[in-house]
Design a protein around this motif. Structure first.
Motif, PDB file in Angstrom:
ATOM      1  N   SER A 143     -24.788 -25.417  -5.167  1.00  0.00           N
ATOM      2  CA  SER A 143     -25.848 -25.476  -4.172  1.00  0.00           C
ATOM      3  C   SER A 143     -26.527 -26.840  -4.167  1.00  0.00           C
ATOM      4  O   SER A 143     -26.861 -27.388  -3.114  1.00  0.00           O
ATOM      5  CB  SER A 143     -26.891 -24.377  -4.441  1.00  0.00           C
ATOM      6  N   ARG A 147     -26.959 -29.595  -1.172  1.00  0.00           N
ATOM      7  CA  ARG A 147     -28.235 -30.188  -0.767  1.00  0.00           C
ATOM      8  C   ARG A 147     -28.188 -31.714  -0.802  1.00  0.00           C
ATOM      9  O   ARG A 147     -28.701 -32.384   0.107  1.00  0.00           O
ATOM     10  CB  ARG A 147     -29.370 -29.693  -1.673  1.00  0.00           C
ATOM     11  N   HIS A 262     -27.020 -20.634  -1.148  1.00  0.00           N
ATOM     12  CA  HIS A 262     -27.982 -21.725  -1.290  1.00  0.00           C
ATOM     13  C   HIS A 262     -29.440 -21.280  -1.288  1.00  0.00           C
ATOM     14  O   HIS A 262     -30.302 -22.019  -1.761  1.00  0.00           O
ATOM     15  CB  HIS A 262     -27.762 -22.750  -0.174  1.00  0.00           C
TER      16      HIS A 262
END
Length: 417
Positions: A143, A147, A262
Motif C-alpha cells: 500500500s 501511495r 489501501h
C-alpha cells in the motif's frame, strides 16, 4: 484466539497477543527506516525461544477477489493466502519496496496520517489480515508503494479540487460540477457519509486515469472527517434513475481494490439505495469480487424511509427524504483566495519542524515500548505514545490549511476539523 473486533482492538484496548503483533509490525517499520531497535523478544515464543507465527493460515486456492486485486496491484495480492507467517524476516518490507527509498516511505507514512494515530493506522492492516504480522506488513508495504510510487493520494488531496481546474483535467472537472459524489454529513454513528449519485455517471465523461484520481480525491477528503473515535465511513450509492448506460465496471473494481488493499478497516456501511431490477445481474457479478468482510457491510434500502434507520433527517439531503439543505444543483469553482495560507511557507516550515520533533519523540517512545522488560514498563511507554499521538494529530490541524487546498466541504462548512 486473537480477536478481530475493531471495537476492542484500538491501541489502548489491545489484548497481549494483539499488542505483540503491533510491536512486531513497528519493529519491521523502524528497522526499514534505519532506527536501531532490538525486536528479538517480540519475535520469539515465550516458552521455546523460536520464531512463533501469530496466526498461521492454511493454503488454499486464490479467490476471484484475490485475482482481481492482483490485476490492479501489478502482482501478488497483498497478504494472499500463499503468504504464510514464518516468523521474523528482516527483508520482508525491503523486498516489496526495493525501488523506493526508506526515507520516502517514512515521509509517506507520516504524511498519510491526517487525524489518525500512528498505531491505529498500522492496526487497520493487522485487523485486515487477522493479526498475521507478516501478511499485514506485506500488505502495508504494498500500500505504501501505491501511495509513494503509483497513485500519489497525498498530492491529489493537497492539490484538491482547484488543481483539477489549474491543470485542466476535464474529466475531474465534469465530475465535480455534476457533484456526482458529495459528503453531505454524518450517519447516526458519526461516520461521514459519501453519497454517490450513480445516474450522473457516464463512462465517456472522463479517462480511466481521471476517474481514479477523482475517486482517490473523494476518499482522501472523506478521511479528513475521521477521528480517533470515529475511524470508518459510510458509502451511500443512490441508484435512483440508474440504467445500464451508467454502468462502468472499471471504477467499481478500482474502488474495491482501494478499500481492501489501501484503506483497510475504513468502511462502516455500504448502502445501496433504490436498486432497479436491471442492477440485479450486475450485483451478482460484483458481489463475487468483494472481500467477505466488505460484503458483510453491504445494506440494501428500497425507500427513503429506510435510510432514516442509519442517517438522521438533518444529515440526509432533501431529495432523499431528509431536511439537509445541501445544494446539489450548483457547484462553486474553488477560489484561490481560500488558500492564502498555502503561500505562507515560513509558518508551514515552523509547524513542520514541530511535527518532526514530535515524530522523533514518538519513535523513541516506540523503541522503548518494544524493548520493555516488563508489562508495567511497556504500559508506561504505551501511554507516552498515546500522548504524543494526540499531539501529532493536533499538529496536523495546525498544518492542514498551509498544505491543503480548500475543498467544497471546507467552504460550505460541512468539514469542521
Amino acid at each position: 484466539m486473537v480477536s478481530n473486533s475493531a471495537e476492542h482492538s484500538r491501541v489502548d484496548h489491545l489484548t497481549e497477543p494483539q499488542e505483540l503483533c503491533l510491536k512486531q509490525a513497528w519493529t519491521y517499520l523502524l528497522q526499514l527506516w534505519g532506527t536501531s531497535v532490538d525486536g528479538e523478544k517480540v519475535f520469539k515464543d515465550a516458552q521455546g525461544g523460536t520464531p512463533a507465527p501469530v496466526s498461521p493460515a492454511k493454503k488454499k486456492n486464490k479467490s476471484l477477489f484475490s485475482k482481481l486485486q492482483a490485476s490492479y496491484s501489478g502482482g501478488e495480492t497483498a497478504g494472499s493466502d500463499e503468504d504464510e507467517q514464518v516468523g521474523y524476516r528482516p527483508d520482508l518490507i525491503r523486498e516489496t519496496l526495493k525501488d523506493v527509498e526508506p526515507e520516502a516511505i517514512k515521509d509517506g507514512f507520516w504524511n498519510m496520517l491526517r487525524m489518525d494515530y500512528p498505531d491505529n493506522q498500522l492496526l487497520r492492516f493487522l485487523r485486515a489480515r487477522k493479526w498475521n504480522t507478516n501478511k499485514a506488513v506485506t500488505m502495508f508495504a504494498r500500500s505504501m508503494h501505491w501511495r509513494v510510487k503509483e497513485n500519489h493520494p497525498d498530492e491529489i488531496l493537497n492539490g484538491g479540487e482547484r488543481a483539477a481546474f489549474d491543470e485542466d483535467k476535464k474529466g475531474i472537472i465534469k465530475n465535480l460540477e455534476l457533484q456526482k459524489t458529495v459528503i453531505p454529513g454524518r450517519d447516526m454513528d458519526g461516520r461521514p457519509i459519501v453519497l454517490c449519485r450513480a445516474h450522473l455517471h457516464s463512462p465517456k465523461d472522463q479517462t480511466e486515469a481521471e476517474l481514479k484520481d477523482y475517486a482517490v480525491l473523494v476518499i482522501e477528503q472523506a478521511r479528513l472527517f475521521l477521528k480517533d473515535s470515529v475511524d470508518t465511513a459510510t458509502i451511500l450509492f443512490d441508484l435512483s434513475g440508474f440504467s445500464l448506460s451508467n454502468m462502468d465496471y472499471t471504477p467499481v473494481k478500482f474502488l474495491i481494490t482501494c478499500f481492501e488493499a489501501h484503506y483497510p478497516e475504513s468502511l462502516g456501511h455500504l448502502i445501496i439505495h433504490k436498486a432497479p431490477w436491471v442492477f440485479q445481474p450486475i450485483w451478482n457479478i460484483i458481489k463475487n469480487w468483494l472481500d467477505p468482510v466488505v460484503a458483510s457491510k453491504v445494506l440494501f434500502t428500497k425507500v427513503n424511509e429506510d435510510l432514516l434507520k442509519y442517517i438522521s433527517a438533518d444529515q440526509l439531503p432533501k431529495y432523499l427524504g431528509g431536511s439537509n439543505e445541501i445544494d446539489l444543483d450548483h457547484y462553486h469553482k474553488p477560489d484561490a483566495a481560500n488558500d492564502v495560507k498555502m503561500e505562507d511557507h515560513e509558518t508551514a516550515k515552523l509547524i513542520m519542524e514541530k511535527r518532526q520533533q514530535l515524530i522523533a519523540k514518538f519513535i523513541e517512545a516506540t523503541v522503548h515500548w518494544i524493548e520493555a522488560d516488563s508489562k508495567e514498563e511497556s504500559q508506561r511507554f504505551l501511554e507516552e505514545k498515546l500522548g504524543i499521538s494526540a499531539q501529532i494529530s493536533h499538529n496536523y490541524l495546525e498544518l492542514d490549511p498551509y498544505v491543503r487546498s480548500r475543498s467544497a466541504c471546507d467552504t460550505n462548512g460541512i468539514l469542521k476539523m
